[in-house]
Scaffold this active site. Structure first.
Site, PDB file in Angstrom:
ATOM      1  N   CYS A 251      38.032   6.475 -26.025  1.00 33.64           N
ATOM      2  CA  CYS A 251      39.261   6.433 -26.818  1.00 33.64           C
ATOM      3  C   CYS A 251      39.405   5.124 -27.605  1.00 33.64           C
ATOM      4  O   CYS A 251      38.726   4.915 -28.593  1.00 33.64           O
ATOM      5  CB  CYS A 251      40.467   6.697 -25.932  1.00 33.64           C
ATOM      6  SG  CYS A 251      41.940   7.223 -26.854  1.00 33.64           S
TER       7      CYS A 251
ATOM      8  N   HIS B 132      39.334  11.496 -21.768  1.00 35.35           N
ATOM      9  CA  HIS B 132      39.859  10.812 -20.591  1.00 35.35           C
ATOM     10  C   HIS B 132      39.666  11.752 -19.398  1.00 35.35           C
ATOM     11  O   HIS B 132      38.898  12.688 -19.445  1.00 35.35           O
ATOM     12  CB  HIS B 132      41.354  10.518 -20.773  1.00 35.35           C
ATOM     13  CG  HIS B 132      41.649   9.466 -21.783  1.00 35.35           C
ATOM     14  ND1 HIS B 132      41.345   8.138 -21.584  1.00 35.35           N
ATOM     15  CD2 HIS B 132      42.252   9.538 -23.003  1.00 35.35           C
ATOM     16  CE1 HIS B 132      41.751   7.435 -22.635  1.00 35.35           C
ATOM     17  NE2 HIS B 132      42.295   8.248 -23.506  1.00 35.35           N
TER      18      HIS B 132
END
Length: 253
Positions: A98, A201
């Site tokens: 990310c 994630h």
């Protein structure tokens, strides 16, 4: 057989580790240990030396919010950026999630127009379209571009930024369900040499042991200058966790 050891450099564990990203470190440690491969985790945060970074055989960096990224960007300007670029170009494997993935690119433009300069290592850039545009959130499944044919990767994404890839980097895979890099072109993540950037994630590796093994094998090959055939592990639980996401999203593979 000689005893092998990997040093895993964990970049900014105190600043860049949202949504359980530290689980990726645990997976790498465990999958190495189960194969009788020693590991050493070195935490590389603000103020750590470039010399410590150079010791790493494998690198991990997780996600964070804009404020933390600014702190990290300032620290990298003190000498780490060129070292990391050299290591990536020299095929040191790494997983960047990310915010860390965005950080490897040319820049990140915040919703208010502020531009955070990236490391410029990967040919990509990220822009946040603003609070009036929905975040890209949910489970995701994509077909890998770097593992054996039809291999899928699953995870959870939650990002406001939209990432766009240039010609010098290829996507990690094509989205089957979810949003990926920008919700438009069907790409997810990026891969360059042995460096993986992704929005997944969850954390990513527990449900995708094949990605963890790719990183471990690449690190061992580079360090010991030989092809390492990793011992096969009993991944029944990991495969079940992976399959649950695939079935939940009603994907045919």
């Amino acid at each position: 057989m000689k005893k092998m050891k990997l040093i895993i450099g964990w970049l900014y564990p105190d600043l860049m580790s949202t949504y359980g990203d530290r689980g990726n470190i645990i997976v790498l440690q465990k999958r190495a240990k189960w194969r009788d491969i020693d590991t050493e985790i070195i935490s590389l945060s603000v103020g750590s030396s470039s010399k410590e970074l150079r010791k790493s055989d494998l690198i991990f960096m997780g996600g964070a919010q804009d404020r933390q990224q600014k702190i990290v960007a300032e620290d990298f300007r003190k000498g780490k950026s060129e070292i990391l670029k050299e290591m990536i170009e020299d095929f040191v494997p790494g997983l960047y999630i990310c915010g860390a993935y965005q950080f490897l690119g040319k820049y990140y433009k915040e919703a208010d127009g502020t531009v955070i300069e990236g490391l410029g290592i990967l040919d990509l850039y990220t822009e946040n379209p603003g609070i009036n545009v929905p975040r890209l959130i949910g489970n995701i499944v994509f077909r890998s571009s770097f593992l054996p044919e039809n291999t899928t990767i699953v995870g959870f994404e939650n990002h406001g930024g939209r990432t766009y890839l240039g010609k010098k980097v290829k996507s990690l895979g094509q989205v089957l369900k979810g949003y990926g890099n920008n919700g438009v072109d069907g790409s997810e993540g990026a891969i360059y040499k042995n460096t993986i950037g992704s929005y997944l994630h969850g954390p990513m590796l527990p449900k995708n042991p094949h990605v963890a093994d790719f990183l471990l094998a690449a690190a061992l090959k580079r360090k010991y200058q030989e092809n390492i055939h990793l011992q096969k592990l009993d991944d029944e639980l990991e495969i079940k966790a992976h399959s649950v996401i695939v079935r939940k999203l009603k994907i045919r593979v």
